[in-house]
Design a protein around this motif. Structure first.
Motif, PDB file in Angstrom:
ATOM      1  N   PHE A 216       0.792  -1.227   0.000  1.00  0.00           N
ATOM      2  CA  PHE A 216       0.000   0.000   0.000  1.00  0.00           C
ATOM      3  C   PHE A 216       0.825   1.278   0.000  1.00  0.00           C
ATOM      4  O   PHE A 216       0.270   2.364  -0.151  1.00  0.00           O
ATOM      5  CB  PHE A 216      -0.940   0.004   1.212  1.00  0.00           C
ATOM      6  CG  PHE A 216      -1.908  -1.142   1.206  1.00  0.00           C
ATOM      7  CD1 PHE A 216      -2.989  -1.156   0.351  1.00  0.00           C
ATOM      8  CD2 PHE A 216      -1.715  -2.233   2.042  1.00  0.00           C
ATOM      9  CE1 PHE A 216      -3.882  -2.217   0.336  1.00  0.00           C
ATOM     10  CE2 PHE A 216      -2.593  -3.305   2.048  1.00  0.00           C
ATOM     11  CZ  PHE A 216      -3.681  -3.296   1.179  1.00  0.00           C
ATOM     12  N   THR A 217       2.134   1.165   0.167  1.00  0.00           N
ATOM     13  CA  THR A 217       2.994   2.348   0.069  1.00  0.00           C
ATOM     14  C   THR A 217       3.829   2.313  -1.198  1.00  0.00           C
ATOM     15  O   THR A 217       3.936   3.316  -1.915  1.00  0.00           O
ATOM     16  CB  THR A 217       3.915   2.448   1.291  1.00  0.00           C
ATOM     17  OG1 THR A 217       3.121   2.491   2.484  1.00  0.00           O
ATOM     18  CG2 THR A 217       4.766   3.708   1.225  1.00  0.00           C
ATOM     19  N   GLN A 218       4.407   1.144  -1.497  1.00  0.00           N
ATOM     20  CA  GLN A 218       5.247   1.003  -2.679  1.00  0.00           C
ATOM     21  C   GLN A 218       4.499   0.410  -3.871  1.00  0.00           C
ATOM     22  O   GLN A 218       5.072   0.284  -4.953  1.00  0.00           O
ATOM     23  CB  GLN A 218       6.461   0.131  -2.351  1.00  0.00           C
ATOM     24  CG  GLN A 218       7.291   0.642  -1.186  1.00  0.00           C
ATOM     25  CD  GLN A 218       8.478  -0.252  -0.882  1.00  0.00           C
ATOM     26  OE1 GLN A 218       8.946  -1.011  -1.731  1.00  0.00           O
ATOM     27  NE2 GLN A 218       8.981  -0.156   0.345  1.00  0.00           N
ATOM     28  N   SER A 219       3.244   0.011  -3.670  1.00  0.00           N
ATOM     29  CA  SER A 219       2.396  -0.578  -4.732  1.00  0.00           C
ATOM     30  C   SER A 219       3.033  -1.809  -5.370  1.00  0.00           C
ATOM     31  O   SER A 219       2.831  -2.095  -6.551  1.00  0.00           O
ATOM     32  CB  SER A 219       2.104   0.485  -5.813  1.00  0.00           C
ATOM     33  OG  SER A 219       1.396   1.576  -5.259  1.00  0.00           O
ATOM     34  N   ASN A 220       3.798  -2.557  -4.593  1.00  0.00           N
ATOM     35  CA  ASN A 220       4.432  -3.786  -5.081  1.00  0.00           C
ATOM     36  C   ASN A 220       3.561  -4.968  -4.624  1.00  0.00           C
ATOM     37  O   ASN A 220       3.939  -5.753  -3.761  1.00  0.00           O
ATOM     38  CB  ASN A 220       5.851  -3.900  -4.532  1.00  0.00           C
ATOM     39  CG  ASN A 220       6.667  -4.946  -5.268  1.00  0.00           C
ATOM     40  OD1 ASN A 220       6.129  -5.736  -6.054  1.00  0.00           O
ATOM     41  ND2 ASN A 220       7.958  -4.956  -5.023  1.00  0.00           N
ATOM     42  N   TYR A 221       2.377  -5.073  -5.229  1.00  0.00           N
ATOM     43  CA  TYR A 221       1.384  -6.040  -4.774  1.00  0.00           C
ATOM     44  C   TYR A 221       1.839  -7.480  -4.982  1.00  0.00           C
ATOM     45  O   TYR A 221       1.566  -8.349  -4.148  1.00  0.00           O
ATOM     46  CB  TYR A 221       0.058  -5.814  -5.500  1.00  0.00           C
ATOM     47  CG  TYR A 221      -0.524  -4.449  -5.281  1.00  0.00           C
ATOM     48  CD1 TYR A 221      -1.096  -4.107  -4.058  1.00  0.00           C
ATOM     49  CD2 TYR A 221      -0.506  -3.491  -6.285  1.00  0.00           C
ATOM     50  CE1 TYR A 221      -1.634  -2.847  -3.844  1.00  0.00           C
ATOM     51  CE2 TYR A 221      -1.037  -2.224  -6.087  1.00  0.00           C
ATOM     52  CZ  TYR A 221      -1.593  -1.904  -4.864  1.00  0.00           C
ATOM     53  OH  TYR A 221      -2.112  -0.657  -4.668  1.00  0.00           O
ATOM     54  N   HIS A 222       2.505  -7.755  -6.070  1.00  0.00           N
ATOM     55  CA  HIS A 222       2.859  -9.140  -6.394  1.00  0.00           C
ATOM     56  C   HIS A 222       3.908  -9.690  -5.430  1.00  0.00           C
ATOM     57  O   HIS A 222       3.790 -10.828  -4.960  1.00  0.00           O
ATOM     58  CB  HIS A 222       3.363  -9.217  -7.837  1.00  0.00           C
ATOM     59  CG  HIS A 222       2.381  -8.698  -8.836  1.00  0.00           C
ATOM     60  ND1 HIS A 222       1.207  -9.351  -9.114  1.00  0.00           N
ATOM     61  CD2 HIS A 222       2.381  -7.576  -9.608  1.00  0.00           C
ATOM     62  CE1 HIS A 222       0.530  -8.672 -10.025  1.00  0.00           C
ATOM     63  NE2 HIS A 222       1.220  -7.587 -10.338  1.00  0.00           N
ATOM     64  N   TYR A 223       4.919  -8.892  -5.124  1.00  0.00           N
ATOM     65  CA  TYR A 223       5.919  -9.352  -4.167  1.00  0.00           C
ATOM     66  C   TYR A 223       5.322  -9.433  -2.763  1.00  0.00           C
ATOM     67  O   TYR A 223       5.634 -10.353  -1.994  1.00  0.00           O
ATOM     68  CB  TYR A 223       7.119  -8.413  -4.178  1.00  0.00           C
ATOM     69  CG  TYR A 223       8.247  -8.848  -3.278  1.00  0.00           C
ATOM     70  CD1 TYR A 223       8.742 -10.156  -3.337  1.00  0.00           C
ATOM     71  CD2 TYR A 223       8.822  -7.971  -2.370  1.00  0.00           C
ATOM     72  CE1 TYR A 223       9.779 -10.568  -2.509  1.00  0.00           C
ATOM     73  CE2 TYR A 223       9.853  -8.366  -1.541  1.00  0.00           C
ATOM     74  CZ  TYR A 223      10.320  -9.667  -1.612  1.00  0.00           C
ATOM     75  OH  TYR A 223      11.352 -10.076  -0.780  1.00  0.00           O
ATOM     76  N   ALA A 224       4.438  -8.487  -2.416  1.00  0.00           N
ATOM     77  CA  ALA A 224       3.753  -8.537  -1.122  1.00  0.00           C
ATOM     78  C   ALA A 224       2.889  -9.791  -1.013  1.00  0.00           C
ATOM     79  O   ALA A 224       2.810 -10.421   0.051  1.00  0.00           O
ATOM     80  CB  ALA A 224       2.894  -7.282  -0.933  1.00  0.00           C
ATOM     81  N   ALA A 225       2.249 -10.188  -2.126  1.00  0.00           N
ATOM     82  CA  ALA A 225       1.440 -11.411  -2.119  1.00  0.00           C
ATOM     83  C   ALA A 225       2.312 -12.637  -1.887  1.00  0.00           C
ATOM     84  O   ALA A 225       1.934 -13.558  -1.157  1.00  0.00           O
ATOM     85  CB  ALA A 225       0.679 -11.538  -3.432  1.00  0.00           C
ATOM     86  N   ALA A 226       3.496 -12.660  -2.495  1.00  0.00           N
ATOM     87  CA  ALA A 226       4.409 -13.793  -2.306  1.00  0.00           C
ATOM     88  C   ALA A 226       4.873 -13.885  -0.853  1.00  0.00           C
ATOM     89  O   ALA A 226       4.910 -14.982  -0.268  1.00  0.00           O
ATOM     90  CB  ALA A 226       5.614 -13.659  -3.235  1.00  0.00           C
TER      91      ALA A 226
END
Length: 317
Positions: free
Chosen positions: A282-292
């Motif tokens: 939600f800060t860096q918008s790196n959803y895919h790595y956050a999901a992993a």
């Protein structure tokens, strides 16, 4: 004179009175299953579907196209995000930080919960109701609200904790790096003690009272009865509360997030695994790595809980 003979009655089947039993059992089973539908529907919507969505999203990544002029393009990455997550020292440092904290905080909280349950079991019934409700009230308070209350109590300018320490000649800063984990642990123990106490106390009330009377006739005191009779009977409840505490501790989020407002230099954005995942998404918008990372953490929590249950549940009555 012709005598009319009544036909002989055929042999009575032994299962005639129970001919409708399978149908009744089937209807009872169907009614019982209907009571479980809300739980399974909630479990599906809250856990299974989000986990499946995170699992799918973790297999993708966003890459810049056209030297960055074409924007970000979603492309299949396979297990690249998982490889990166398994090698991410920042993520594993957060996991280790929480794990060390859990090794101290969980035994303290469960020990106090067990002590409170044992004392309530010895109290008069009317007094036990009053104290049980009083210990359970902190659990009913939302985590954010409870954290805000304790932030005020810890406040160096307004809180009574600092003033009380100063009156004793001590300079205490509850937000310092040395005392921060103690401050969070005290908050978690205050909030979770009543819930764990209630589970253990419920198990204690199911112990046959005749065992206590027999132990007293043999000359055993209350401490001996608690150690040799009561605690072994609530071992399964201790295993349950311990497993729930582990699951909650590895996912701790709300309390450190609020503490970050007062101590940002100590409570960093990657202070706990969930905080790091939240910051990535939600800060860096790196959803895919956050999901992993979410999937890795979910597997880690499940494996840790399973190992704990396997090691502590041996011989549980």
């Amino acid at each position: 004179m012709t005598q009319t003979l009544a036909p002989k009655a055929g042999p009575r089947r032994a299962d005639t009175p129970h001919a409708g039993a399978p149908a009744r059992l089937s209807r009872t089973g169907a009614k019982g299953f209907l009571f479980t539908v809300p739980f399974f529907a909630g479990f599906l919507l809250v856990f299974v579907i989000p986990f499946g969505y995170a699992l799918v999203e973790s297999l993708y990544t966003k890459r810049l196209s056209g030297a960055g002029l074409g924007g970000a393009v979603r492309s299949f990455a396979g297990f690249d995000n998982y490889t990166r997550g398994l090698q991410d020292t920042q993520f594993w440092s957060a996991v280790g930080r929480v794990a060390v904290f859990a090794l101290v905080q969980i035994p303290v909280m469960l020990g106090l919960s067990l002590l409170a349950a044992l004392l309530l079991d010895m109290a008069v019934k009317r007094s036990a109701k009053v104290f049980r409700l009083g210990l359970l009230i902190p659990y009913m308070i939302p985590a954010i609200v409870a954290t805000l209350v304790w932030l005020y109590l810890y406040s160096p300018q307004l809180g009574p904790v600092t003033k009380a320490a100063a009156a004793l000649g001590a300079d205490v800063d509850m937000f310092s790096p040395d005392l921060l984990w103690f401050s969070i642990g005290n908050l978690l123990t205050w909030a979770g003690l009543g819930y764990n106490m209630l589970i253990i106390y419920g198990a204690l009330r199911s112990v046959p009272r005749e065992l206590f009377e027999a132990a007293r006739l043999d000359g055993a005191g209350e401490i001996r009865i608690a150690w040799s009779v009561k605690i072994p009977y609530v071992r399964s409840s201790l295993v349950l509360t311990g497993m729930l505490a582990i699951i909650h501790m590895l996912q701790i989020f709300a309390e450190p997030l609020v503490f970050r407002v007062t101590s940002p230099e100590t409570v960093t954005a990657s202070f706990t695994p969930i905080m790091m995942i939240y910051n990535l998404a939600f800060t860096q918008s790196n959803y895919h790595y956050a999901a992993a990372l979410s999937v890795i953490l979910a597997v880690l929590v499940g494996a840790t809980s399973a190992v704990f249950y396997r090691l502590t549940n041996r011989g549980t009555p």
